[in-house]
Each structure stands twice: as C-alpha cells, then as structure tokens.
Scaffold this motif. Structure first.
Motif, short mmCIF file in Angstrom:
data_model
loop_
_atom_site.label_atom_id
_atom_site.label_comp_id
_atom_site.label_asym_id
_atom_site.label_seq_id
_atom_site.Cartn_x
_atom_site.Cartn_y
_atom_site.Cartn_z
N TYR A 86 0.32 -6.34 -2.25
CA TYR A 86 0.32 -4.87 -1.89
C TYR A 86 -0.18 -3.85 -2.77
O TYR A 86 -1.44 -3.07 -2.07
CB TYR A 86 1.88 -3.62 -1.40
N ARG A 87 -0.10 -4.10 -3.98
CA ARG A 87 -1.88 -3.35 -4.68
C ARG A 87 -2.77 -3.83 -4.68
O ARG A 87 -3.40 -2.81 -4.79
CB ARG A 87 -1.07 -3.97 -6.05
N LYS A 88 -3.74 -4.72 -4.27
CA LYS A 88 -4.72 -5.41 -3.71
C LYS A 88 -4.64 -4.54 -2.00
O LYS A 88 -6.09 -4.10 -2.02
CB LYS A 88 -4.89 -7.24 -3.62
N GLU A 89 -4.18 -4.12 -1.26
CA GLU A 89 -3.98 -3.82 -0.14
C GLU A 89 -3.22 -2.51 -0.35
O GLU A 89 -2.58 -2.05 0.49
CB GLU A 89 -3.41 -4.42 0.78
N LYS A 90 -3.90 -1.60 -0.82
CA LYS A 90 -3.84 -0.12 -1.72
C LYS A 90 -3.45 0.15 -0.05
O LYS A 90 -2.46 1.24 -0.16
CB LYS A 90 -5.01 0.70 -2.36
N LYS A 91 -4.29 0.79 0.83
CA LYS A 91 -3.92 1.07 2.19
C LYS A 91 -2.45 0.48 3.10
O LYS A 91 -1.80 1.54 3.72
CB LYS A 91 -4.83 0.94 3.08
N HIS A 92 -2.06 -0.28 2.41
CA HIS A 92 -0.75 -0.61 2.30
C HIS A 92 1.10 -0.52 1.74
O HIS A 92 1.36 -1.42 1.80
CB HIS A 92 -0.55 -1.92 3.71
N LEU A 93 0.02 0.16 1.20
CA LEU A 93 1.30 0.87 -0.26
C LEU A 93 2.81 0.96 0.17
O LEU A 93 3.54 1.29 -0.60
CB LEU A 93 0.93 1.15 -1.69
N HIS A 94 2.86 2.04 1.42
CA HIS A 94 4.13 2.63 1.67
C HIS A 94 5.27 1.44 1.73
O HIS A 94 6.28 1.73 2.48
CB HIS A 94 3.73 3.81 2.64
N PHE A 95 4.89 -0.02 1.46
CA PHE A 95 5.63 -0.66 1.85
C PHE A 95 7.34 -0.29 1.27
O PHE A 95 8.02 -0.95 1.50
CB PHE A 95 5.54 -2.08 1.04
#
Length: 180
Positions: A86-95
């Motif tokens: 999720y750090r690589k996919e910052k747009k998903h960082l709300h996990f």
C-alpha cells in the motif's frame, strides 16, 4: 498432507529445501490470507501480498531463532508486505480505516499516514488496549485467540479494541487540528 512438526518444517526451509517450503506454505497460507484480506480489496491483491510475504519468510527464515511464536514472526513479515504494497500504491493508503460504524475521519488524514505513524499513535494508547489492537488489527488474531493469549475474556478483548479505536480516532483528530 501429513502433519509435520513445526521445527522440522522451519529447519527444512532454512536448508532451502523446496519440499519443506511447500509444507510451510500449505500450512500457513490460509491464516496469512485471512489476515491480508482484512486490508486487501480483492482476492488477487491478497494473493499477491501473501505470496510476497511468504517470499520474505523464505528469505529471512534463517533469522528465526526459535524464540517466541513462529506464526507471530511470520505474521509480522507478511503484514510488512501489506504495508509495503500500500505504500507503493499510495492511492490505497487508507487501508487502516477502522470500521464503517466508527465515526468518520477525513480521508486526507489517513492518506498521509504511514505504518510508522499509526504505530507511533498506538504507542500513546493504554498498554492493554494497545496490545489488543496490535494483536487484532495488525497481526490478525481473533478475539478468542487474544483472550487465550492474554488470559482475559473475549468480551474484554473486544472492549480494549473498541477503546483503542476510539482513542486512535481522538489522536488523529487532534493531530489534524494542530497539524501534528
């Protein structure tokens, strides 16, 4: 598949033997997948994260010193794969959104958080609530498992988790208000 002693599996993996790696994978995959699916949006992403985590386990298994829970050690490595993904996919960082029934926190605050930020906030919680939060939300244990580990009831475990979530939300709001 035959049940092998955990020590045999670990030692076989430390020798880099494929048979033992497969035994390890088959034994722990369901548990790791359940933990990862708390954060992943779909099965494919979950599989990718678990497989990346299992690769880390194989690469670092020589560092396991047979102290503490092997499954807990594995959970930490696989959880790091979740945060790395999720750090690589910052747009998903709300996990780490806590749950729908919790009061909403502006999404911008969560998008700017990293695992280290969340863990720093967890350190500010009362010790018992922080411990239950880590075991449940980060390591993926159930309330029943936590209750057995800590010698408390599962209802007490649920209360500590609720308390931790409430206090984390307060800390997040405070940080947003003061730019912390």
């Amino acid at each position: 598949m035959k049940q092998h002693p955990e020590k045999d599996i670990i030692e076989g993996c430390q020798r880099n033997e494929r048979y033992w790696q497969e035994v390890l994978y088959r034994r722990y995959f369901p548990t790791m997948m359940r933990m990862v699916m708390r954060y992943a949006n779909d099965q494919d992403t979950g599989m990718l994260i678990v497989n990346t985590g299992m690769l880390k386990v194989y690469q670092k298994i020589n560092t396991y010193a047979f102290k503490g829970s092997f499954e807990g050690w594995m959970r930490r490595l696989v959880f790091h794969s979740v945060s790395d993904y999720y750090r690589k996919e910052k747009k998903h960082l709300h996990f780490m959104v806590f749950e729908e029934r919790d009061q909403a926190t502006p999404i911008d605050a969560l998008n700017n958080l990293y695992e280290e930020d969340i863990l720093a906030l967890v350190k500010e919680l009362p010790p018992s609530s922080a411990n239950v939060f880590r075991l449940y939300a980060i390591e993926g244990y159930s309330h029943v498992e936590i209750a057995k580990m800590l010698g408390i009831s599962d209802g007490t475990s649920k209360w500590h988790l609720s308390n931790a979530r409430k206090k984390l939300q307060e800390l997040l709001k405070e940080r947003m208000r003061y730019g912390g």
